[in-house]
Design a protein around this motif. Structure first.
Motif, PDB file in Angstrom:
ATOM      1  N   GLU A 240     -10.286 -35.450  22.962  1.00  0.00           N
ATOM      2  CA  GLU A 240      -9.154 -35.710  21.972  1.00  0.00           C
ATOM      3  C   GLU A 240      -9.298 -36.995  21.196  1.00  0.00           C
ATOM      4  N   SER A 241      -9.900 -38.034  21.786  1.00  0.00           N
ATOM      5  CA  SER A 241      -9.829 -39.249  21.310  1.00  0.00           C
ATOM      6  C   SER A 241     -10.972 -39.381  20.089  1.00  0.00           C
ATOM      7  N   ASN A 242     -11.724 -38.409  19.940  1.00  0.00           N
ATOM      8  CA  ASN A 242     -12.558 -38.333  18.947  1.00  0.00           C
ATOM      9  C   ASN A 242     -11.977 -37.563  17.658  1.00  0.00           C
ATOM     10  N   ASN A 243     -11.035 -37.100  17.716  1.00  0.00           N
ATOM     11  CA  ASN A 243     -10.194 -36.585  16.553  1.00  0.00           C
ATOM     12  C   ASN A 243      -9.739 -37.640  15.528  1.00  0.00           C
ATOM     13  N   ILE A 244      -9.811 -37.020  14.280  1.00  0.00           N
ATOM     14  CA  ILE A 244      -9.398 -38.013  13.327  1.00  0.00           C
ATOM     15  C   ILE A 244      -7.847 -37.685  13.135  1.00  0.00           C
ATOM     16  N   LYS A 245      -6.870 -38.690  12.990  1.00  0.00           N
ATOM     17  CA  LYS A 245      -5.509 -38.738  12.969  1.00  0.00           C
ATOM     18  C   LYS A 245      -5.156 -39.184  11.289  1.00  0.00           C
ATOM     19  N   PHE A 246      -4.204 -38.413  11.064  1.00  0.00           N
ATOM     20  CA  PHE A 246      -3.618 -38.715   9.727  1.00  0.00           C
ATOM     21  C   PHE A 246      -2.318 -39.213   9.890  1.00  0.00           C
ATOM     22  N   GLY A 247      -1.686 -40.300   9.104  1.00  0.00           N
ATOM     23  CA  GLY A 247      -0.465 -40.696   8.872  1.00  0.00           C
ATOM     24  C   GLY A 247      -0.066 -40.813   7.566  1.00  0.00           C
ATOM     25  N   CYS A 248       1.239 -41.052   7.536  1.00  0.00           N
ATOM     26  CA  CYS A 248       1.913 -41.094   6.084  1.00  0.00           C
ATOM     27  C   CYS A 248       2.594 -42.624   5.951  1.00  0.00           C
ATOM     28  N   TYR A 249       2.226 -43.202   4.972  1.00  0.00           N
ATOM     29  CA  TYR A 249       3.041 -44.323   4.681  1.00  0.00           C
ATOM     30  C   TYR A 249       4.157 -44.135   3.748  1.00  0.00           C
TER      31      TYR A 249
END
Length: 70
Positions: free
Chosen positions: A10-19
């Protein structure tokens, strides 16, 4: 290549956030945007840490008060 120190995939997954650019937005608008981000599957939502929703009202009040003559 860096070795995965945690050992989980799971730590290799790309994560996306929104500003969320919250200038001139009220609480209800920010909450609506944050909930939409959650529905869309974003991992995080980011805001400025100096959010002052009342600053416009304060500035308006002070400018009106300074225009009053005694």
């Amino acid at each position: 290549m860096l070795k995965n120190l945690k050992g989980d995939k799971e730590s290799n997954n790309i994560k996306f956030g929104c500003y969320i650019y919250q200038d001139s937005l009220g609480y209800k608008d920010i909450k609506h945007i944050a909930l939409e981000c959650e529905k869309l599957g974003y991992d995080s939502a980011w805001l400025k840490d100096n959010f002052i929703p009342w600053i416009q009202d304060y500035a308006s009040f002070n400018s009106n008060r300074n225009n009053i003559t005694s």
